[in-house]
Design a protein around this motif. Sequence first.
Motif, PDB file in Angstrom:
ATOM      1  N   VAL A   1       2.004 -12.715  -5.898  1.00 34.81           N
ATOM      2  CA  VAL A   1       0.678 -13.326  -5.879  1.00 34.81           C
ATOM      3  C   VAL A   1       0.373 -13.928  -4.501  1.00 34.81           C
ATOM      4  N   PRO A   2       1.244 -14.767  -3.928  1.00 36.31           N
ATOM      5  CA  PRO A   2       0.937 -15.284  -2.587  1.00 36.31           C
ATOM      6  C   PRO A   2       0.842 -14.177  -1.534  1.00 36.31           C
ATOM      7  N   ALA A   3       1.691 -13.150  -1.634  1.00 33.20           N
ATOM      8  CA  ALA A   3       1.632 -12.051  -0.668  1.00 33.20           C
ATOM      9  C   ALA A   3       0.314 -11.301  -0.808  1.00 33.20           C
TER      10      ALA A   3
ATOM     11  N   LEU B   1       5.942 -15.176  -8.344  1.00 36.67           N
ATOM     12  CA  LEU B   1       6.177 -16.156  -7.287  1.00 36.67           C
ATOM     13  C   LEU B   1       6.065 -15.556  -5.883  1.00 36.67           C
ATOM     14  N   ILE B   2       6.376 -14.287  -5.750  1.00 32.87           N
ATOM     15  CA  ILE B   2       6.316 -13.648  -4.430  1.00 32.87           C
ATOM     16  C   ILE B   2       5.069 -12.779  -4.292  1.00 32.87           C
TER      17      ILE B   2
ATOM     18  N   TYR C   1      -2.484 -12.532  -1.931  1.00 32.82           N
ATOM     19  CA  TYR C   1      -3.517 -13.429  -1.408  1.00 32.82           C
ATOM     20  C   TYR C   1      -3.570 -13.352   0.112  1.00 32.82           C
ATOM     21  N   LEU C   2      -2.409 -13.341   0.766  1.00 35.70           N
ATOM     22  CA  LEU C   2      -2.373 -13.264   2.227  1.00 35.70           C
ATOM     23  C   LEU C   2      -2.983 -11.960   2.733  1.00 35.70           C
TER      24      LEU C   2
ATOM     25  N   SER D   1      -6.787 -12.195   2.258  1.00 34.01           N
ATOM     26  CA  SER D   1      -7.330 -13.153   3.220  1.00 34.01           C
ATOM     27  C   SER D   1      -7.351 -12.563   4.632  1.00 34.01           C
TER      28      SER D   1
END
Length: 193
Positions: free
Chosen positions: A42-44, A39-40, A46-47, A50
């Motif tokens: 994967v988005p981090a 939850l933490i 990705y950021l 990106s």
Amino acid sequence: MTASLPRQAAPRDEPPRPPEDPRHKARRRALTLLIIVLLIGVPAGYLVISANQSRNSGKDKEDKYSATGLTTGWPSKVQRRLYQVPVPHPAEKVAFYETNNWKTSRLYVQFETTDAGLDTFLAGINVDRDTLKKNDITISDRDQKITGWKFTGPGPWWGVVNKQKDPAPTQDIVVNLSDPKLPMVYVVSRTVP
């Protein structure tokens, strides 16, 4: 005196739970940790990816627009269409440079092609080979200085100005036919925005 909180009694029809098995407790904690990481993390991740792509894209654009001379490679399809410079296939030694200001935009292109490729290029700008004039260097000294082109080597050199009504671009063309089978073409296409 402290007030005691009422406790909820265990349901009478269910037996009391046995103490948790240590292996089950470890498995439950590992699953909880995995969920938190997903939850933490994967988005981090990705950021971060990106942000790196965005920064690299900016650097590529900065390099492209800070170029001060011919760049090896083909001009984009949009540039070729806008400036009406139909670089033929096959073409070698292709290089280009674009300048823009409030008064005039220019695309400088050079390429080596075949005899048939030269005819294809000239036909693409509605000019035929008969309009080329021997020893007519149509590209100005100013434009030669910007690109580093020197039309002093072995020739013969042929040139033509393809003047068109605004907003269509005007092309100054010089062709080196020292090797008639592989002519070298130099084009300055300018348009008024």
